[in-house]
Write a protein that holds these residues in place. Structure first.
Motif, PDB file in Angstrom:
ATOM      1  N   ARG A 108      53.097  13.121  35.377  1.00 25.08           N
ATOM      2  CA  ARG A 108      53.694  12.976  36.715  1.00 25.08           C
ATOM      3  C   ARG A 108      54.147  14.332  37.241  1.00 25.08           C
ATOM      4  NH1 ARG A 108      55.641  12.076  41.427  1.00 25.08           N
ATOM      5  NH2 ARG A 108      57.552  10.893  41.791  1.00 25.08           N
ATOM      6  N   VAL A 109      54.830  15.106  36.401  1.00 26.94           N
ATOM      7  CA  VAL A 109      55.327  16.412  36.822  1.00 26.94           C
ATOM      8  C   VAL A 109      54.155  17.385  37.023  1.00 26.94           C
ATOM      9  CG1 VAL A 109      56.766  18.382  36.161  1.00 26.94           C
ATOM     10  CG2 VAL A 109      57.546  16.039  35.703  1.00 26.94           C
ATOM     11  N   SER A 163      50.846  20.564  40.632  1.00 31.79           N
ATOM     12  CA  SER A 163      49.432  20.985  40.555  1.00 31.79           C
ATOM     13  C   SER A 163      49.195  21.987  39.435  1.00 31.79           C
ATOM     14  CB  SER A 163      49.002  21.591  41.904  1.00 31.79           C
ATOM     15  OG  SER A 163      49.162  20.657  42.949  1.00 31.79           O
ATOM     16  N   THR A 164      49.722  21.674  38.253  1.00 34.52           N
ATOM     17  CA  THR A 164      49.550  22.583  37.126  1.00 34.52           C
ATOM     18  C   THR A 164      48.178  22.404  36.497  1.00 34.52           C
ATOM     19  OG1 THR A 164      50.347  21.148  35.338  1.00 34.52           O
ATOM     20  CG2 THR A 164      52.015  22.298  36.651  1.00 34.52           C
ATOM     21  N   GLN A 222      49.119  31.578  40.812  1.00 38.95           N
ATOM     22  CA  GLN A 222      48.112  30.783  40.138  1.00 38.95           C
ATOM     23  C   GLN A 222      48.746  29.497  39.601  1.00 38.95           C
ATOM     24  OE1 GLN A 222      44.937  31.782  40.175  1.00 38.95           O
ATOM     25  NE2 GLN A 222      45.542  33.682  41.218  1.00 38.95           N
ATOM     26  N   PRO A 223      47.935  28.449  39.378  1.00 42.22           N
ATOM     27  CA  PRO A 223      48.485  27.218  38.786  1.00 42.22           C
ATOM     28  C   PRO A 223      49.099  27.499  37.410  1.00 42.22           C
ATOM     29  CG  PRO A 223      46.288  26.826  39.668  1.00 42.22           C
ATOM     30  CD  PRO A 223      46.500  28.314  39.720  1.00 42.22           C
ATOM     31  N   ILE A 224      50.256  26.914  37.172  1.00 42.96           N
ATOM     32  CA  ILE A 224      50.916  27.063  35.879  1.00 42.96           C
ATOM     33  C   ILE A 224      50.158  26.253  34.825  1.00 42.96           C
ATOM     34  CG2 ILE A 224      53.061  26.657  34.603  1.00 42.96           C
ATOM     35  CD1 ILE A 224      53.227  28.875  36.704  1.00 42.96           C
ATOM     36  N   ALA A 253      56.289  27.351  39.195  1.00 41.03           N
ATOM     37  CA  ALA A 253      55.282  27.146  40.241  1.00 41.03           C
ATOM     38  C   ALA A 253      55.658  27.858  41.530  1.00 41.03           C
ATOM     39  CB  ALA A 253      55.100  25.647  40.490  1.00 41.03           C
ATOM     40  N   ARG A 254      56.959  27.977  41.782  1.00 36.64           N
ATOM     41  CA  ARG A 254      57.414  28.659  43.001  1.00 36.64           C
ATOM     42  C   ARG A 254      57.240  30.166  42.917  1.00 36.64           C
ATOM     43  NH1 ARG A 254      62.476  25.881  46.041  1.00 36.64           N
ATOM     44  NH2 ARG A 254      61.615  23.780  46.171  1.00 36.64           N
ATOM     45  N   HIS A 255      57.073  30.684  41.711  1.00 34.10           N
ATOM     46  CA  HIS A 255      56.983  32.138  41.542  1.00 34.10           C
ATOM     47  C   HIS A 255      55.624  32.570  40.993  1.00 34.10           C
ATOM     48  CE1 HIS A 255      61.208  32.928  42.472  1.00 34.10           C
ATOM     49  NE2 HIS A 255      61.484  31.839  41.807  1.00 34.10           N
TER      50      HIS A 255
END
Length: 641
Positions: A306-307, A312-313, A280-282, A275-277
């Motif tokens: 939860r994850v 925000s995947t 777009q949403p994973i 997500a940091r790289h």
């Protein structure tokens, strides 16, 4: 990503393209997008391609400018852009944008030493027409499999063993000598293979054929030397930096990419770092089982959710009650070899689910091995404390433990199973304790079970322990894992089950630079005061919340033991009936019958050994009896009905 295969003839005869084509037909699932071959007299190499990078121009085999070097490669080279820039500066011209083309020019520039420059997962075959030399190789950790068949006329290789069965004069025959090892570990460790006459090329190995001579050598091993005098904080920082880099590198793709998400530390870390790289949403994918208490123990969907919300995947999940009877023949055909690890079922189902959207997936496989995530890594920690108890108390506890029930599919019974296993091994040496935790059946039980025990000799764990040589107990166990269970169980099933649906699965936690870093860290830092994965969790403290970092571990498998007592009980009894077992001529049926009775009564947790025996019989019907998996599935459904 693809499947590769090829033939080198020692007798000087030309390789027939039609045979290469037949081999490729067996592994069409690995490469539905393209196929190609190159034949140069006595050598022929070929591939089936799943297009991931340079979709239009990455057709294989690849060749250099004057067509004196030819290559087929399965996998991904993650540092290809850096290598490409370096090679272009040295005057090399590239025909394609494929990541694999760097192998050709690196080999031309540096010879066999080029292998040390690669960061990736791969198996490859490189034909050097100038020297009439074939070079094949496999990546350091064994992420990608490679099988070899050699006789007087030829040496043939393939990503999957079934491709070698397409060769003229080759038929599927059981190697009875490896059955004992299979029953001991629940899989066949390299260089062994369940097929007689076929072997696995071990990880980090090159094999060259030149002037009719075959030479094989290991080019990388897990570092043995640990680095002392580094603070935990410094180690934590180094681990985090390398984790970030490994995930970033493995996100390269020209097609949609996603991640498996169980809500455990490893998969959650991969998703968080992705997500940091990503702009777009994973895309994340999770699986759970529907049913009763046993199924609930394997349902991790709330943690995955939860994850997914945290980062925000674009999350999708599936709740399944799989038709295992229909699945097993199909999946065992894809696996090539039987095994007792139920994770192959789960991996296939979630791979099939993810393939609806993506061609590439990232997985958290490997984190438990690198940073001490398995309960077995605490055996020494608790054994040292246990031995402080009075001898009479230890003796009484050991006696009582033999009468505890064993079942992994309810909370209380699973705890009793673990206690029983610990007490049975607490007085053992570290090596034997490790073996007791991993084994499906001990060697004495196997010798009694087999009608023909076979020749005595070192088994895969003995060979791995002899090569490990590390006095640090935890890192020694990791070294053995890296030689056995990791490549020949976890990575093999991950590759075969994802590629069964034409999905490329990457494992960033097994980037070799991260592996080398982890191997240098003393075990007292990785697992601290009985806290599994202490260092890795410390390195992720600002990324993942405490309820994920410190949640109870649950393996990525199925409630198979409960199913064998319930809905699969009729199938088990039919597959391991006296007439079936006796017809194969491998096992004493009375002992097989006793194993089934002991599992049913929870005197033992016989999940792994019964699944090993059942899967061996299903595998035999497909490969030895030469039956279609769908036909076998219909027969098994009839047994259950």
């Amino acid at each position: 990503m693809c499947g590769i295969h090829g033939i080198y003839r020692f007798d000087g005869l030309s390789v027939e393209p039609v045979i290469l084509s037949a081999m490729g037909d067996r592994t069409r699932h690995r490469g539905p997008d393209d196929e190609g071959s190159h034949v140069d007299g006595s050598c022929g190499i070929a591939m089936r391609r799943l297009s991931i990078i340079d979709l239009a121009g990455g057709h294989q085999p690849l060749s250099n400018a004057d067509e004196t070097l030819w290559l087929v490669c399965n996998g991904e080279i993650y540092n290809f852009r850096e290598l490409r820039g370096e090679l272009q500066a040295r005057g090399y011209r590239f025909k394609t944008g494929s990541d694999c083309e760097v192998l050709l020019h690196l080999y031309d520039a540096e010879g066999d030493d080029f292998i040390h420059r690669l960061n990736g997962m791969f198996d490859f075959a490189l034909w050097d027409a100038r020297r009439r030399r074939l070079l094949i190789g496999r990546d350091r950790l064994g992420v990608k499999p490679l099988y070899v068949l050699q006789d007087r006329q030829r040496l043939a290789f393939a990503t999957e063993a079934k491709a070698l069965l397409a060769l003229p004069g080759v038929s599927a025959e059981l190697d009875r000598e490896v059955v004992a090892d299979y029953l001991h570990l629940g899989y066949v460790a390299a260089p062994g293979c369940i097929f007689n006459g076929i072997r696995k090329l071990p990880p980090a190995t090159l094999l060259a054929i030149e002037d009719g001579q075959v030479r094989e050598w290991r080019y990388w091993r897990l570092p043995e030397r640990m680095t002392q005098g580094v603070s935990e904080r410094e180690w934590s920082g180094r681990v985090r930096v390398q984790l970030e880099e490994s995930v970033r590198m493995q996100m390269v793709s020209d097609v949609p990419i996603g991640a498996f998400l169980s809500g455990g530390v490893d998969s959650s870390a991969v998703v968080g770092l992705m997500a940091r790289h990503s702009q777009q949403p994973i895309r994340t994918y999770a699986i759970g089982f529907a049913g009763g208490e046993a199924e609930t123990l394997y349902n991790e969907l709330p943690y995955a959710r939860r994850v997914a919300e945290l980062f925000s995947t674009q999350h999708r999940e599936i709740l399944v009650r799989p038709d295992v009877v229909a699945l097993l023949p199909k999946l065992l055909w894809h696996m090539d070899e039987p095994l007792s690890d139920t994770a192959f079922i789960t991996t296939f189902l979630v791979s099939e689910f993810a393939r609806q959207d993506v061609k590439v997936i990232l997985s958290g496989v490997g984190g438990d091995e690198l940073f001490g995530g398995y309960r077995r890594y605490l055996g020494g920690h608790y054994a040292r404390r246990y031995r402080r108890l009075p001898e009479w108390l230890r003796r009484s506890a050991g006696f009582a433990a033999r009468h505890l029930p064993a079942d992994r599919h309810s909370g209380m019974l699973n705890t009793l199973r673990l206690v029983k296993g610990f007490l049975a091994s607490a007085e053992m040496t570290a090596d034997e304790r490790y073996r007791s935790y991993l084994q499906v059946l001990n060697r004495e039980a196997i010798a009694a079970l087999l009608i023909e025990p076979g020749k005595a000799g070192p088994d895969p764990l003995e060979r791995a322990f002899a090569a490990a040589g590390n006095e640090d107990e935890l890192n020694r166990m990791f070294a053995v894992d890296a030689e056995t269970q990791l490549p020949d169980d976890l990575l093999l099933l991950t590759d075969k089950m994802s590629m069964a649906v034409s999905l490329e699965c990457r494992v960033p936690l097994l980037d070799h630079q991260l592996v080398e870093l982890a191997a240098a860290i003393p075990s007292s830092v990785k697992v601290h005061h009985g806290r599994l994965k202490h260092l890795m969790k410390a390195s992720l403290a600002d990324l993942l919340p405490d309820d994920i970092l410190n949640r109870k571990k649950r393996g990525f498998g199925t409630p198979m033991g409960a199913w064998l007592k319930r809905e699969l009980a009729p199938l088990l009894r039919r597959l391991l009936a006296a007439e079936v077992v006796n017809s194969r001529g491998l096992f004493h049926h009375s002992l097989v019958d006793q194993l089934m009775a002991d599992h049913e009564a929870s005197r033992i947790d016989g999940t792994d050994v019964l699944l090993a025996l059942m899967n061996l019989e299903i595998w035999s019907r497909i490969y030895l009896d030469r039956r279609d998996p769908a036909d076998v599935a219909d027969e098994l459904k009839g047994h259950v009905a």
